[in-house]
Design an enzyme around this catalytic site. Sequence first.
Site, PDB file in Angstrom:
ATOM      1  N   ASN A 183     -46.622-128.084  18.924  1.00  0.00           N
ATOM      2  CA  ASN A 183     -45.637-128.655  19.840  1.00  0.00           C
ATOM      3  C   ASN A 183     -45.930-130.148  19.982  1.00  0.00           C
ATOM      4  O   ASN A 183     -46.864-130.529  20.678  1.00  0.00           O
ATOM      5  CB  ASN A 183     -45.758-127.921  21.191  1.00  0.00           C
ATOM      6  CG  ASN A 183     -44.855-128.510  22.264  1.00  0.00           C
ATOM      7  OD1 ASN A 183     -44.003-129.349  21.974  1.00  0.00           O
ATOM      8  ND2 ASN A 183     -45.050-128.075  23.493  1.00  0.00           N
ATOM      9  N   TRP A 184     -45.111-130.946  19.303  1.00  0.00           N
ATOM     10  CA  TRP A 184     -45.372-132.392  19.315  1.00  0.00           C
ATOM     11  C   TRP A 184     -45.001-133.030  20.649  1.00  0.00           C
ATOM     12  O   TRP A 184     -45.325-134.192  20.898  1.00  0.00           O
ATOM     13  CB  TRP A 184     -44.584-133.079  18.195  1.00  0.00           C
ATOM     14  CG  TRP A 184     -44.951-132.646  16.798  1.00  0.00           C
ATOM     15  CD1 TRP A 184     -45.945-131.769  16.429  1.00  0.00           C
ATOM     16  CD2 TRP A 184     -44.322-133.074  15.582  1.00  0.00           C
ATOM     17  NE1 TRP A 184     -45.975-131.632  15.056  1.00  0.00           N
ATOM     18  CE2 TRP A 184     -44.985-132.413  14.513  1.00  0.00           C
ATOM     19  CE3 TRP A 184     -43.268-133.935  15.281  1.00  0.00           C
ATOM     20  CZ2 TRP A 184     -44.613-132.607  13.170  1.00  0.00           C
ATOM     21  CZ3 TRP A 184     -42.903-134.124  13.951  1.00  0.00           C
ATOM     22  CH2 TRP A 184     -43.578-133.470  12.917  1.00  0.00           C
ATOM     23  N   LYS A 185     -44.258-132.319  21.473  1.00  0.00           N
ATOM     24  CA  LYS A 185     -43.757-132.874  22.747  1.00  0.00           C
ATOM     25  C   LYS A 185     -43.027-134.202  22.449  1.00  0.00           C
ATOM     26  O   LYS A 185     -42.393-134.310  21.407  1.00  0.00           O
ATOM     27  CB  LYS A 185     -44.899-133.021  23.756  1.00  0.00           C
ATOM     28  CG  LYS A 185     -45.657-131.697  23.909  1.00  0.00           C
ATOM     29  CD  LYS A 185     -46.611-131.661  25.060  1.00  0.00           C
ATOM     30  CE  LYS A 185     -47.323-130.302  25.068  1.00  0.00           C
ATOM     31  NZ  LYS A 185     -48.219-130.150  26.210  1.00  0.00           N
ATOM     32  N   HIS A 232     -41.259-123.505  28.472  1.00  0.00           N
ATOM     33  CA  HIS A 232     -42.532-124.228  28.487  1.00  0.00           C
ATOM     34  C   HIS A 232     -42.812-124.720  29.915  1.00  0.00           C
ATOM     35  O   HIS A 232     -41.890-125.120  30.630  1.00  0.00           O
ATOM     36  CB  HIS A 232     -42.483-125.403  27.510  1.00  0.00           C
ATOM     37  CG  HIS A 232     -43.832-126.032  27.309  1.00  0.00           C
ATOM     38  ND1 HIS A 232     -44.356-126.922  28.216  1.00  0.00           N
ATOM     39  CD2 HIS A 232     -44.759-125.873  26.351  1.00  0.00           C
ATOM     40  CE1 HIS A 232     -45.563-127.297  27.805  1.00  0.00           C
ATOM     41  NE2 HIS A 232     -45.829-126.671  26.672  1.00  0.00           N
ATOM     42  N   GLU A 251     -43.875-127.397  31.064  1.00  0.00           N
ATOM     43  CA  GLU A 251     -43.385-128.746  31.374  1.00  0.00           C
ATOM     44  C   GLU A 251     -41.890-128.721  31.689  1.00  0.00           C
ATOM     45  O   GLU A 251     -41.413-129.478  32.534  1.00  0.00           O
ATOM     46  CB  GLU A 251     -43.720-129.699  30.212  1.00  0.00           C
ATOM     47  CG  GLU A 251     -45.211-130.025  30.212  1.00  0.00           C
ATOM     48  CD  GLU A 251     -45.809-130.358  28.860  1.00  0.00           C
ATOM     49  OE1 GLU A 251     -45.075-130.692  27.914  1.00  0.00           O
ATOM     50  OE2 GLU A 251     -47.054-130.261  28.755  1.00  0.00           O
ATOM     51  N   GLU A 299     -49.807-119.749  28.203  1.00  0.00           N
ATOM     52  CA  GLU A 299     -50.353-121.093  28.350  1.00  0.00           C
ATOM     53  C   GLU A 299     -50.687-121.344  29.814  1.00  0.00           C
ATOM     54  O   GLU A 299     -49.805-121.713  30.607  1.00  0.00           O
ATOM     55  CB  GLU A 299     -49.316-122.139  27.906  1.00  0.00           C
ATOM     56  CG  GLU A 299     -48.908-122.025  26.448  1.00  0.00           C
ATOM     57  CD  GLU A 299     -48.367-123.352  25.928  1.00  0.00           C
ATOM     58  OE1 GLU A 299     -48.987-123.899  25.016  1.00  0.00           O
ATOM     59  OE2 GLU A 299     -47.367-123.845  26.458  1.00  0.00           O
ATOM     60  N   GLY A 357     -53.139-129.852  28.062  1.00  0.00           N
ATOM     61  CA  GLY A 357     -53.368-131.289  28.027  1.00  0.00           C
ATOM     62  C   GLY A 357     -54.538-131.765  28.863  1.00  0.00           C
ATOM     63  O   GLY A 357     -54.706-132.960  29.079  1.00  0.00           O
ATOM     64  N   SER A 377     -54.886-126.771  25.310  1.00  0.00           N
ATOM     65  CA  SER A 377     -56.031-127.510  24.774  1.00  0.00           C
ATOM     66  C   SER A 377     -56.754-126.792  23.639  1.00  0.00           C
ATOM     67  O   SER A 377     -57.978-126.888  23.519  1.00  0.00           O
ATOM     68  CB  SER A 377     -57.014-127.865  25.891  1.00  0.00           C
ATOM     69  OG  SER A 377     -56.387-128.698  26.855  1.00  0.00           O
ATOM     70  N   GLY A 429     -50.663-128.360  21.322  1.00  0.00           N
ATOM     71  CA  GLY A 429     -50.034-129.638  21.637  1.00  0.00           C
ATOM     72  C   GLY A 429     -50.789-130.777  20.986  1.00  0.00           C
ATOM     73  O   GLY A 429     -50.609-131.084  19.812  1.00  0.00           O
ATOM     74  N   GLY A 430     -51.696-131.396  21.733  1.00  0.00           N
ATOM     75  CA  GLY A 430     -52.408-132.594  21.282  1.00  0.00           C
ATOM     76  C   GLY A 430     -52.987-132.490  19.881  1.00  0.00           C
ATOM     77  O   GLY A 430     -52.828-133.400  19.066  1.00  0.00           O
TER      78      GLY A 430
HETATM   79  P1  PGA Z   1     -52.124-128.948  24.587  1.00  0.00           P
HETATM   80  O1  PGA Z   1     -50.597-128.477  24.784  1.00  0.00           O
HETATM   81  O2  PGA Z   1     -52.635-128.251  23.349  1.00  0.00           O
HETATM   82  O3  PGA Z   1     -52.051-130.428  24.413  1.00  0.00           O
HETATM   83  O4  PGA Z   1     -52.870-128.517  25.806  1.00  0.00           O
HETATM   84  C1  PGA Z   1     -50.215-127.153  24.563  1.00  0.00           C
HETATM   85  C2  PGA Z   1     -48.779-126.941  24.940  1.00  0.00           C
HETATM   86  O5  PGA Z   1     -48.353-127.431  25.997  1.00  0.00           O
HETATM   87  O6  PGA Z   1     -48.021-126.269  24.216  1.00  0.00           O
END
Ligand code: PGA
Length: 250
Positions: A9-11, A95, A97, A167, A173, A212, A233-234
Amino acid sequence: MAGMIVAGNWKMNASKNTVTLLLNGLKQGEAKVANAELVVFPPFPYLAQVQMELSGTNIRIGVQNICAADKGAYTGEVSLAMAKEFGVSYALVGHSERRALYAESDAQVAAKYIATQAAQLTPILCVGETLEQREKGLTLSVVTTQIQAVIDAAGGASFTNAVIAYEPVWAIGTGLTATPQQAQEVHQAIRAHVASVAPQQAASLKILYGGSVTAASAEELFAQADIDGGLVGGASLQAESFLAIGQSAK
Ligand code: PGA
């Protein structure tokens, strides 16, 4: 479990240059990932570029959000039909977010889940508790309530063509990862909850862990009985770390 999914997930992180760099790296290394399907979730403006650059590879494409409506007066939204024109296979739904920053309700999440399946794409339904909820001992009830909202709207049989991502919000994050035992406990509860309405679907349901995930933590997480891959994500923004996570699927 065979056939894991490792989703990136590049966000809201990308540029034309970084997309090409990242995808070149993934293309060079994808052959080393034997036991997982790799999926990337770019921001919408890069879908055409991603589709073109990934053609001829086994790397799949997903979108981070979609509109539940077909078309019309929805300023700023993107439809499933539009996404499908760019070879998209998956859509993230719910998600944390989206839930926290854009106030997406369980009802909206369920509507997006249903619309995604109606468009013959696979929803990845994201669920998870906040730190406060975990500390109050509410983790399993929060997660099963989020899933139940989708079961109520779409039915248990809908999990034939769906993926769930657990998650924990406090792990996204933050560099804090749930321990493999904490994650496994929740994954097992998720599978049991789906099994209570759809036993057959629950047995083959893929449940990804997110929060993470790194190359260092992936192997032990993926070794848990009910963890079928990761939503990253990251660490999905660099080819090397994303591929290393993919290689952790055994
Ligand atoms: P993260 O994000 O790996 O940066 O914690 C995961 C996500 O929100 O899908």
